[in-house]
Scaffold this motif. Structure first.
Motif, PDB file in Angstrom:
ATOM      1  N   GLY A  77       0.800  -1.210   0.000  1.00  0.00           N
ATOM      2  CA  GLY A  77       0.000   0.000   0.000  1.00  0.00           C
ATOM      3  C   GLY A  77       0.837   1.266   0.000  1.00  0.00           C
ATOM      4  O   GLY A  77       0.434   2.292  -0.547  1.00  0.00           O
ATOM      5  N   GLU A  78       2.028   1.215   0.607  1.00  0.00           N
ATOM      6  CA  GLU A  78       2.912   2.375   0.600  1.00  0.00           C
ATOM      7  C   GLU A  78       3.382   2.702  -0.818  1.00  0.00           C
ATOM      8  O   GLU A  78       3.538   3.866  -1.180  1.00  0.00           O
ATOM      9  CB  GLU A  78       4.125   2.136   1.483  1.00  0.00           C
ATOM     10  N   VAL A  79       3.644   1.667  -1.596  1.00  0.00           N
ATOM     11  CA  VAL A  79       4.100   1.887  -2.971  1.00  0.00           C
ATOM     12  C   VAL A  79       2.969   2.474  -3.799  1.00  0.00           C
ATOM     13  O   VAL A  79       3.133   3.478  -4.502  1.00  0.00           O
ATOM     14  CB  VAL A  79       4.610   0.575  -3.605  1.00  0.00           C
ATOM     15  N   ILE A  80       1.797   1.862  -3.708  1.00  0.00           N
ATOM     16  CA  ILE A  80       0.647   2.336  -4.480  1.00  0.00           C
ATOM     17  C   ILE A  80       0.242   3.736  -4.031  1.00  0.00           C
ATOM     18  O   ILE A  80      -0.123   4.588  -4.843  1.00  0.00           O
ATOM     19  CB  ILE A  80      -0.526   1.358  -4.345  1.00  0.00           C
ATOM     20  N   GLY A  81       0.315   3.992  -2.723  1.00  0.00           N
ATOM     21  CA  GLY A  81      -0.089   5.282  -2.190  1.00  0.00           C
ATOM     22  C   GLY A  81       0.939   6.375  -2.350  1.00  0.00           C
ATOM     23  O   GLY A  81       0.659   7.543  -2.072  1.00  0.00           O
ATOM     24  N   GLY A  82       2.165   6.049  -2.815  1.00  0.00           N
ATOM     25  CA  GLY A  82       3.183   7.060  -3.052  1.00  0.00           C
ATOM     26  C   GLY A  82       2.817   7.941  -4.230  1.00  0.00           C
ATOM     27  O   GLY A  82       1.954   7.599  -5.040  1.00  0.00           O
ATOM     28  N   GLN A  83       3.471   9.097  -4.345  1.00  0.00           N
ATOM     29  CA  GLN A  83       3.165  10.015  -5.444  1.00  0.00           C
ATOM     30  C   GLN A  83       3.435   9.325  -6.777  1.00  0.00           C
ATOM     31  O   GLN A  83       4.540   8.877  -7.054  1.00  0.00           O
ATOM     32  CB  GLN A  83       4.018  11.284  -5.345  1.00  0.00           C
ATOM     33  N   GLY A  84       2.375   9.247  -7.598  1.00  0.00           N
ATOM     34  CA  GLY A  84       2.514   8.553  -8.863  1.00  0.00           C
ATOM     35  C   GLY A  84       2.764   7.074  -8.696  1.00  0.00           C
ATOM     36  O   GLY A  84       3.246   6.402  -9.614  1.00  0.00           O
ATOM     37  N   SER A  85       2.401   6.518  -7.500  1.00  0.00           N
ATOM     38  CA  SER A  85       2.647   5.100  -7.166  1.00  0.00           C
ATOM     39  C   SER A  85       4.122   4.752  -7.302  1.00  0.00           C
ATOM     40  O   SER A  85       4.486   3.702  -7.825  1.00  0.00           O
ATOM     41  CB  SER A  85       1.779   4.170  -8.038  1.00  0.00           C
ATOM     42  N   ARG A  86       4.976   5.661  -6.815  1.00  0.00           N
ATOM     43  CA  ARG A  86       6.423   5.439  -6.821  1.00  0.00           C
ATOM     44  C   ARG A  86       6.983   5.797  -5.454  1.00  0.00           C
ATOM     45  O   ARG A  86       6.574   6.784  -4.850  1.00  0.00           O
ATOM     46  CB  ARG A  86       7.124   6.297  -7.887  1.00  0.00           C
ATOM     47  N   VAL A  87       7.923   5.005  -4.973  1.00  0.00           N
ATOM     48  CA  VAL A  87       8.596   5.316  -3.715  1.00  0.00           C
ATOM     49  C   VAL A  87      10.079   5.012  -3.847  1.00  0.00           C
ATOM     50  O   VAL A  87      10.490   4.168  -4.661  1.00  0.00           O
ATOM     51  CB  VAL A  87       8.022   4.523  -2.518  1.00  0.00           C
ATOM     52  N   GLU A  88      10.880   5.697  -3.055  1.00  0.00           N
ATOM     53  CA  GLU A  88      12.309   5.425  -2.951  1.00  0.00           C
ATOM     54  C   GLU A  88      12.631   5.255  -1.473  1.00  0.00           C
ATOM     55  O   GLU A  88      12.252   6.099  -0.651  1.00  0.00           O
ATOM     56  CB  GLU A  88      13.135   6.557  -3.565  1.00  0.00           C
TER      57      GLU A  88
END
Length: 514
Positions: free
Chosen positions: A111-122
């Motif tokens: 959910g963190e990945v999907i909920g990240g801006q533009g479904s992107r996380v680093e």
């Protein structure tokens, strides 16, 4: 606004594709750079064990890999799906389990990945004391090429005459090609009686049925003359693709209908007719494709879930100092209410960027006057009832237990109306309000609130008699949250709100090394 409830229906999982890149990895090779590979582990809900899900390919001699191999996961909004990404330096002579080959790891929820801006996380890679291990970049994309629905209409001209006492009774059969060269039937038109120049009715077909999302995959169409006994006469065939079919929106596309057997036997054989193609729901000159938007589309476009909590502080919950109370906090575990709040909140907080959650209590006498309140902020700040994260909500809840007197009656309407007023101020789909009410179920104003309640989840049904609180709370969260994606979609459809384009991602640092 939505109040969460249980779901008895079986909802197919959404497929999410995870793309992995790394930047500035540790260099463990002496005469060259590391040869990295990423291993994904998922956590089982029952035992909390980590199990290997899959691996990327190994990319030789780079500290900044962009992996081609993807991870495709089943995504369930109502579950906290924990992921672990381990990065290794691999060569053919070593085993990746050796500590010296370990380059770092990252823990996060899907959910963190999907909920990240533009479904992107680093995320930073950790796990090697005293070392900067670099970062891992994760991008989530719903496998959504197959959600379009095409509407088309076909007509034919000068088909072969197959019937002795009349003309042909033609119909079409559509097949999509498979990877092994075979074909699978995917559509059949109606029969048009006694004509060599049929015009078939418009029809719709999911693109996934026509080509499984591969726009260049071969689509074969057979033309038959219908016979009552089922021994339909083959007139001919032609092939195309979805991409080619879409060109008919601007022009007629004409296909020759060929019969391979006739072509081999007759030197002067030209064709068995032609099929004119256009796509439309109304005329022969238009092409329409309708997209079925998903929950992920809205989240990816920036829709935030505004999560509000309301907790029952009525006397029917029992004395908080007694083990029989739903508010009882033993030295060894959280209260029943706290466990429910933590289980649900830890999932939904991934979809709220500011992680600020309004939290209220109802049904208690509050200081200093001891007045009965059905909507008091748990943090004792009526101007700003927001709590920082689920931990902040829990902290405020514990503090309220020490300062208020449990009383009654149980009125839901004030807190429901409060959230409804806030939700009514936002009509563009950028925010969606979810209200979680945690109560013992003794409701005094059911007439005023029953229309707003989806359904109740009885907490007692989720108490694991074996003592596995982690498992029981995961099941509780799943059933409480299962309805939210469909409720959000229903609201958006009703108000004709389409998801906004995903925001542009900040460019990743360029790969300076091969």
């Amino acid at each position: 606004m939505s109040l969460t409830g249980a779901s008895d229906r079986s909802v197919p999982a959404t497929k999410i594709e995870i793309t992995v890149s790394c930047r500035n990895l540790l260099d463990l090779d002496t005469f060259s750079k590391s040869d990295p590979m990423v291993v994904l582990f998922t956590q089982t809900r029952a035992s909390q064990e980590w199990r290997e899900f899959g691996r990327t390919e190994v990319i030789d001699n780079t500290l900044n890999p962009d992996f081609l191999r993807k991870f495709v996961l089943d995504y369930f909004f109502e579950e906290k799906q924990n992921l672990r990404f381990d990065v290794y330096n691999v060569d053919s002579k070593t085993n990746i389990s050796k500590p010296k080959d370990f380059l770092g790891q990252a823990f996060l929820a899907l959910g963190e990945v999907i909920g990240g801006q533009g479904s992107r996380v680093e995320r930073p890679l950790t796990g090697i004391p005293g070392k900067k291990c670099g970062t891992i970049l994760l991008t989530a994309e719903e496998l959504s090429n197959c959600r379009d629905i095409a509407t088309m209409q076909l007509c034919a001209n000068k088909l072969d005459k197959k019937d002795f006492f009349g003309k042909s009774d033609p119909f079409l059969v559509f097949y999509r090609s498979n990877e092994d060269g075979t074909f699978t039937i995917c559509h059949k038109t109606e029969v048009v009686k006694n004509t060599l120049n049929p015009v078939w009715q418009p029809f719709t077909i999911p693109v996934r049925a026509l080509c499984n999302g591969d726009y260049d995959r071969t689509v074969k169409i057979d033309v038959y003359d219908w016979d009552r006994d089922g021994s339909h006469d083959f007139i001919g065939e032609f092939t195309t693709s979805y991409r080619e079919l879409t060109k008919a929106q601007s022009q007629f596309t004409v296909y020759e209908v060929l019969n391979p057997r006739k072509k081999c036997k007759k030197k002067k054989y030209v064709n068995s007719g032609t099929v004119c193609l256009s796509f439309s729901q109304v005329t022969l000159l238009s092409f329409t494709v309708d997209s079925e938007f998903t929950f992920v589309d809205y989240i990816k476009g920036g829709t935030q879930l505004n999560f509000t909590v309301a907790i029952d502080f009525t006397a029917s919950n029992g004395n908080p100092l007694q083990p029989t109370s739903l508010h009882y906090m033993s030295p060894y575990q959280l209260s029943a209410y706290a466990m429910a709040l933590k289980a649900v909140g830890e999932i939904i907080q991934d979809y709220d960027s500011d992680k600020l959650f309004p939290a209220y209590g109802f049904g208690a006498k509050v200081p200093p006057e001891g007045r009965i309140s059905h909507q008091f902020p748990l943090n004792n700040n009526s101007e700003d009832p927001n709590c920082a994260g689920i931990e902040g909500v829990l902290e405020s809840y514990f503090q309220s237990l020490r300062t208020v007197q449990l009383y009654g009656p149980t009125y839901f309407a004030p807190v429901i109306n409060q959230v409804a007023r806030a939700a009514a101020k936002v009509s563009d789909g950028s925010q969606y309000y979810v209200l979680l009410i945690i109560t013992d179920g003794v409701i005094s104003d059911m007439t005023q609130t029953k229309e707003a309640i989806v359904s109740f989840v009885p907490f007692r049904d989720y108490i694991d008699r074996s003592g596995n609180q982690v498992l029981s709370m995961a099941r509780l969260a799943k059933d409480v949250l299962a309805e939210i994606p469909e409720q959000l979609l229903s609201y958006m459809r009703t108000h004709d709100i389409q998801p906004r384009p995903a925001p542009s991602a900040s460019p990743s640092p360029p790969s300076l090394q091969p």
